[in-house]
Design a protein around this motif. Structure first.
Motif, PDB file in Angstrom:
ATOM      1  N   SER A   1     -14.630   0.328  -2.980  1.00 47.01           N
ATOM      2  CA  SER A   1     -14.091  -0.733  -3.772  1.00 47.01           C
ATOM      3  C   SER A   1     -13.595  -0.228  -4.927  1.00 47.01           C
ATOM      4  N   LEU A   2     -14.437   0.337  -5.789  1.00 50.93           N
ATOM      5  CA  LEU A   2     -14.236   1.061  -7.042  1.00 50.93           C
ATOM      6  C   LEU A   2     -12.869   1.994  -6.804  1.00 50.93           C
ATOM      7  N   ALA A   3     -12.871   2.841  -5.770  1.00 50.26           N
ATOM      8  CA  ALA A   3     -11.597   3.647  -5.737  1.00 50.26           C
ATOM      9  C   ALA A   3     -10.513   3.033  -5.613  1.00 50.26           C
ATOM     10  N   ALA A   4     -10.453   1.918  -4.610  1.00 52.26           N
ATOM     11  CA  ALA A   4      -9.383   1.081  -4.396  1.00 52.26           C
ATOM     12  C   ALA A   4      -8.863   0.233  -5.783  1.00 52.26           C
ATOM     13  N   GLN A   5      -9.526  -0.432  -6.484  1.00 53.43           N
ATOM     14  CA  GLN A   5      -9.329  -0.876  -7.370  1.00 53.43           C
ATOM     15  C   GLN A   5      -8.869   0.194  -8.540  1.00 53.43           C
ATOM     16  N   TYR A   6      -9.361   1.505  -8.725  1.00 51.73           N
ATOM     17  CA  TYR A   6      -8.646   2.357  -9.532  1.00 51.73           C
ATOM     18  C   TYR A   6      -7.444   2.807  -9.289  1.00 51.73           C
ATOM     19  N   ALA A   7      -7.144   3.270  -7.717  1.00 54.05           N
ATOM     20  CA  ALA A   7      -5.943   3.340  -7.418  1.00 54.05           C
ATOM     21  C   ALA A   7      -4.979   2.289  -7.730  1.00 54.05           C
ATOM     22  N   ALA A   8      -5.195   1.075  -7.741  1.00 57.39           N
ATOM     23  CA  ALA A   8      -4.175  -0.082  -8.125  1.00 57.39           C
ATOM     24  C   ALA A   8      -3.904   0.068  -9.603  1.00 57.39           C
ATOM     25  N   VAL A   9      -4.963   0.205 -10.318  1.00 58.68           N
ATOM     26  CA  VAL A   9      -4.661   0.078 -12.043  1.00 58.68           C
ATOM     27  C   VAL A   9      -3.940   1.430 -12.378  1.00 58.68           C
TER      28      VAL A   9
ATOM     29  N   GLN B   1       0.877  -1.089   0.117  1.00 61.14           N
ATOM     30  CA  GLN B   1      -0.165   0.046   0.019  1.00 61.14           C
ATOM     31  C   GLN B   1       0.824   1.268  -0.014  1.00 61.14           C
ATOM     32  N   ILE B   2       1.935   1.292   0.844  1.00 59.25           N
ATOM     33  CA  ILE B   2       2.629   2.498   0.782  1.00 59.25           C
ATOM     34  C   ILE B   2       3.550   2.722  -0.643  1.00 59.25           C
ATOM     35  N   LEU B   3       3.904   1.657  -1.118  1.00 62.75           N
ATOM     36  CA  LEU B   3       4.541   1.643  -2.377  1.00 62.75           C
ATOM     37  C   LEU B   3       3.653   2.305  -3.530  1.00 62.75           C
ATOM     38  N   ARG B   4       2.328   1.772  -3.382  1.00 66.84           N
ATOM     39  CA  ARG B   4       1.370   2.359  -4.144  1.00 66.84           C
ATOM     40  C   ARG B   4       1.251   3.713  -3.967  1.00 66.84           C
ATOM     41  N   VAL B   5       1.093   4.326  -2.917  1.00 71.08           N
ATOM     42  CA  VAL B   5       1.324   5.794  -2.540  1.00 71.08           C
ATOM     43  C   VAL B   5       2.169   6.508  -3.310  1.00 71.08           C
ATOM     44  N   LEU B   6       3.504   6.016  -3.077  1.00 74.56           N
ATOM     45  CA  LEU B   6       4.827   6.307  -3.957  1.00 74.56           C
ATOM     46  C   LEU B   6       4.502   6.462  -5.329  1.00 74.56           C
TER      47      LEU B   6
END
Length: 262
Positions: free
Chosen positions: A184-192, A38-43
């Motif tokens: 759930s949509l927001a989390a999936q969007y952050a990942a993609v 998760q923190i890597l995704r923030v970066l």
């Protein structure tokens, strides 16, 4: 980029919590691995810009539901990788460092990214999520503070220097996904989006494309705030298709030797 002191305040807490779609309580058993992810995704998303400070250890640990000991192990990995640095003193904390350029000049890294990422799958999934989020926001309506958040995110892209444009563009799209009302949509969007940003980092910034993109952003926000669900959906689809065309052009190898026509 902005300097250290204000980063934690901007990143954590409050209505404009840009980390909310990414930082979530981790599951028992994989606390270290999921917190690191998760923190890597923030970066990768640039949600805390280079030179700014991550939220305080106590806040991060509470949001991720992990111990301070586990969090410090995560931060040590990020420090060892050169992604963050720890500073002591009154204005200390953990600060985001600039990402190093690939030693090979980027070409080998580019090809590795293409091999590891299914570009078409990523772009199609991104379009489904983005178009859905735009339609939901318009259909359900945004008013008051929520409408102001979207306007502010759009205004930030208008004033962005070229070097900071992609980060603020990401924040605009992430804000729209979050305002759709589905965590759930927001989390999936952050990942993609993190994957899309990795791909975008391998192609040049084209001023003509950014001007067109900005016009689409303006039309999109107007449609959403006007409650025009059909218009918001179509503008977002066109916007996603434009990005996809650029990425295919730069990243997908269509030479005869690779497509079987040689």
């Amino acid at each position: 980029m902005d300097g250290g002191g204000g980063g934690a305040a901007a990143a954590g807490g409050g209505a404009d919590d840009r980390l909310a779609p990414v930082l979530r309580p981790v599951r028992a058993g994989n606390g270290f691995e999921e917190a690191l992810e998760q923190i890597l995704r923030v970066l990768r998303l640039g949600l805390v810009p280079e030179g700014e400070r991550l939220p305080a250890e106590r806040e991060l640990a509470e949001r991720l539901r992990i111990s301070r000991v586990t969090l410090r192990e995560v931060l040590k990995v990020l420090t060892d990788q050169g992604l963050v640095e720890s500073r002591r003193g009154r204005y200390g904390g953990t600060f985001v460092r600039a990402r190093p350029e690939p030693a090979d000049g980027g070409e080998d890294e580019l090809r590795r990214r293409i091999r590891e990422v299914d570009v078409e799958d990523t772009l199609r999934f991104r379009e489904v999520l983005e178009v859905g989020a735009a339609e939901l926001c318009a259909a359900h309506g945004l008013s008051g503070e929520r409408a102001n958040r979207l306007r502010a995110a759009l205004d930030a892209t208008r004033e962005a220097p070229l070097a900071d444009y992609r980060r603020l563009d990401t924040l605009l799209h992430l804000t729209l996904a979050e305002l759709a009302g589905s965590p759930s949509l927001a989390a999936q969007y952050a990942a993609v989006r993190a994957t899309v940003n990795d791909l975008l980092d391998r192609i040049p910034l084209l001023v003509r494309n950014l001007e067109h993109s900005q016009a689409q952003h303006t039309a999109l926000v107007e449609a959403v705030l006007d409650g025009d669900a059909d218009g918001a959906r179509e503008v977002m689809r066109e916007h996603c298709e434009g990005t996809a065309a650029l990425l295919r052009g730069f990243l997908v190898d269509n030479t005869p030797a690779d497509n079987g026509q040689g």
